[in-house]
Motif scaffolding. Structure first.
Motif, short mmCIF file in Angstrom:
data_model
loop_
_atom_site.label_atom_id
_atom_site.label_comp_id
_atom_site.label_asym_id
_atom_site.label_seq_id
_atom_site.Cartn_x
_atom_site.Cartn_y
_atom_site.Cartn_z
N THR A 32 34.37 -3.10 44.17
CA THR A 32 34.12 -2.62 42.81
C THR A 32 34.56 -1.17 42.61
N PHE A 80 29.05 3.03 35.92
CA PHE A 80 29.48 2.06 34.91
C PHE A 80 30.94 1.64 35.08
N ASN A 83 31.28 -1.24 37.34
CA ASN A 83 30.86 -2.51 36.72
C ASN A 83 31.94 -3.05 35.79
N MET A 86 34.54 -4.57 38.03
CA MET A 86 34.08 -5.87 38.53
C MET A 86 34.24 -6.95 37.46
N ALA A 87 33.85 -6.65 36.23
CA ALA A 87 33.98 -7.63 35.14
C ALA A 87 35.45 -8.00 34.93
N ALA A 101 29.00 -10.78 36.30
CA ALA A 101 29.81 -9.57 36.13
C ALA A 101 29.69 -9.01 34.72
N ARG A 104 26.17 -7.45 33.89
CA ARG A 104 25.88 -6.12 34.44
C ARG A 104 26.25 -5.01 33.47
N LEU A 105 27.20 -5.25 32.60
CA LEU A 105 27.66 -4.18 31.70
C LEU A 105 26.55 -3.69 30.77
N GLN A 108 23.29 -1.63 32.17
CA GLN A 108 23.27 -0.19 32.43
C GLN A 108 22.44 0.56 31.39
#
Length: 125
Positions: A32, A80, A83, A86-87, A101, A104-105, A108
């Motif tokens: 990530t 962030f 993340n 990762m997405a 994925a 997770r955004l 935060q």
């Protein structure tokens, strides 16, 4: 124990668990790390693990809780981009993995707000 102290310990536990995970299973975190950062992904994984452990310790101690809570909020904002990466990287994965994925955004935001709330003076509730 007051409600805010319990909240601080819960957040400290979350950070400590994540910090330990960075050392126990670093490969998933290496993936990530944005490629735009200098150095190796493993170095960033270890550094963020150490940061999470330090923040957890700071949140657990009343004397350092306020400063650590502010630093934790900044840390959550700072990770962030990982993340987001990762997405983006997981956009072709199965739906369940994509959901993790993408989920997770927005997570935060409550994490940042939680850290900020832990840093407020204890009202004794």
């Amino acid at each position: 124990m007051s409600r805010s102290a319990r909240s601080a310990f819960l957040l400290a536990g979350l950070l400590a668990s994540a910090g330990v995970a960075h050392f126990v299973s670093p490969k998933q975190f290496d993936a990530t790390v944005p490629t735009s950062l200098p150095g190796s992904p493993r170095a960033w994984t270890k550094a963020s693990g150490v940061a999470e452990l330090a923040l957890a310790a700071g949140l657990a101690l009343p004397a350092t809780r306020r400063a650590s809570a502010r630093a934790t909020a900044l840390f959550f904002a700072g990770v962030f981009p990982a993340n987001v990466k990762m997405a983006y990287d997981w956009r072709g994965r199965p739906p369940q993995q994509r959901a993790i994925a993408y989920g997770r955004l927005p997570l935060q935001i409550p994490l940042i707000l939680w850290a900020r709330s832990v840093g407020r003076p204890d009202t004794g509730r």
